[in-house]
Design an enzyme around this catalytic site. Structure first.
Site, PDB file in Angstrom:
ATOM      1  N   TYR A 193     -10.631  -5.342  -6.895  1.00 60.98           N
ATOM      2  CA  TYR A 193      -9.708  -6.088  -6.025  1.00 60.98           C
ATOM      3  C   TYR A 193     -10.269  -6.135  -4.598  1.00 60.98           C
ATOM      4  CZ  TYR A 193      -5.286  -7.263  -3.652  1.00 60.98           C
ATOM      5  OH  TYR A 193      -4.305  -7.850  -2.885  1.00 60.98           O
ATOM      6  N   SER A 239      -6.634  -9.421   1.789  1.00 60.62           N
ATOM      7  CA  SER A 239      -5.869  -8.171   1.734  1.00 60.62           C
ATOM      8  C   SER A 239      -6.521  -7.159   2.651  1.00 60.62           C
ATOM      9  CB  SER A 239      -5.866  -7.620   0.302  1.00 60.62           C
ATOM     10  OG  SER A 239      -5.357  -6.304   0.296  1.00 60.62           O
TER      11      SER A 239
END
Ligand SMILES: NC(=O)c1ccc[n+]([C@@H]2O[C@H](COP(=O)([O-])OP(=O)(O)OC[C@H]3O[C@@H](n4cnc5c(N)ncnc54)[C@H](OP(=O)(O)O)[C@@H]3O)[C@@H](O)[C@H]2O)c1
Length: 233
Positions: free
Chosen positions: A136, A123
């Site tokens: 995350y 990501s």
């Protein structure tokens, strides 16, 4: 070619599975059995990556997976001192620890075959920081470290290792993460240079390219597909 796509039941993983269905023997995994059954695959193994993954490890070895797409992932949003410790474990297990173990399980066959492709879906949050998404971000940054180290370790076996870093993608996860954040969809779009979300199919086509012989020189890379988000505003 024996391909395994994790998180194939929806979103980016589903687009990848559909894109690769004629590229080789396609195997898929996820938690939603009905969704996995609906895909045009050679077989599936339902598995929660945050729990016991031993069946999936056996499945990888039995089917001699030589193209591993570590796509499954989850997101949590919240101040670091507000996140439940069990949720921290769940996220790291799903996003980093299970993908690491799946790579370990698949690599022995790839080394014997002297060919392999490992593609992780990271990501932009693992490239840049994302406030209130530290766990995350760290899980995705971990994939980038693993990618560089394994690219070096596995280069002599013609195994390439890369991580694709999407920006905002129009999926359940992407749209839920906007809802959990302090920003509206319109405000997020204003921050993206191309003023649009990336489509799952764009990520899938990049995955397909990385599997080809034309892409054999690309290894150890984090490849951003983010409509310009990582460049600045
Ligand atoms: N969407 C975005 O904006 C965006 C941006 C950057 C990176 N990404 C990354 O792209 C990847 C795919 O995301 P997406 O947007 O397609 O999300 P999604 O639509 O929510 O799909 C997530 C997939 O991962 C599977 N999954 C999640 N947790 C799992 C677990 N504990 N065990 C097994 N499977 C699990 C889900 O399986 P079931 O449905 O069967 O449970 C589903 O197939 C993720 O790694 C995500 O971090 C997404």
């Amino acid at each position: 070619m024996n391909i395994l796509v994790t998180g194939a039941s929806k979103g980016i993983g589903k687009a990848i599975a559909e894109e690769l269905q004629d590229t080789g023997n396609l195997f898929v995994t996820g938690r939603n059995i009905e969704a996995l059954e609906s895909l045009n695959s050679k077989g599936f193994c339902a598995c929660n990556l945050a729990e016991d993954i031993s069946e999936l490890i056996t499945f990888i070895k039995k089917n001699k997976i030589d193209v591993l797409i570590n796509n499954a992932g989850e997101y949590i949003y919240g101040a670091i001192d507000s996140v439940d410790f069990d949720k921290i474990n769940h996220l790291y297990n799903t996003n980093l620890i299970a993908p690491t173990k799946l790579i370990a399980a698949a690599v022995t066959n790839m080394k014997e075959k002297k060919w392999g492709r490992i593609i992780n879906i990271g990501s932009i949050s693992g490239v840049m920081g994302e406030a209130h998404a530290g766990i995350y971000s760290a899980s995705k940054a971990g994939l980038l470290g693993l990618t560089k180290a394994l690219a070096l370790e596995l280069a002599e076996f013609n195994i390439t290792v890369n991580t694709i870093n999407p920006g905002w993608v129009e999926t359940g996860l992407g749209m839920n993460s906007i809802e959990e954040s302090d920003f509206s969809k319109e405000e997020i779009i204003e921050c993206i240079p191309q003023r649009r979300f990336v489509k799952p199919e764009e990520v899938a086509k990049l995955v397909k390219y990385l599997i080809t012989e034309d892409a054999k020189g690309i290894t150890g890379q984090g490849i951003n597909i983010c409509a310009g988000l990582s460049v600045g505003i």
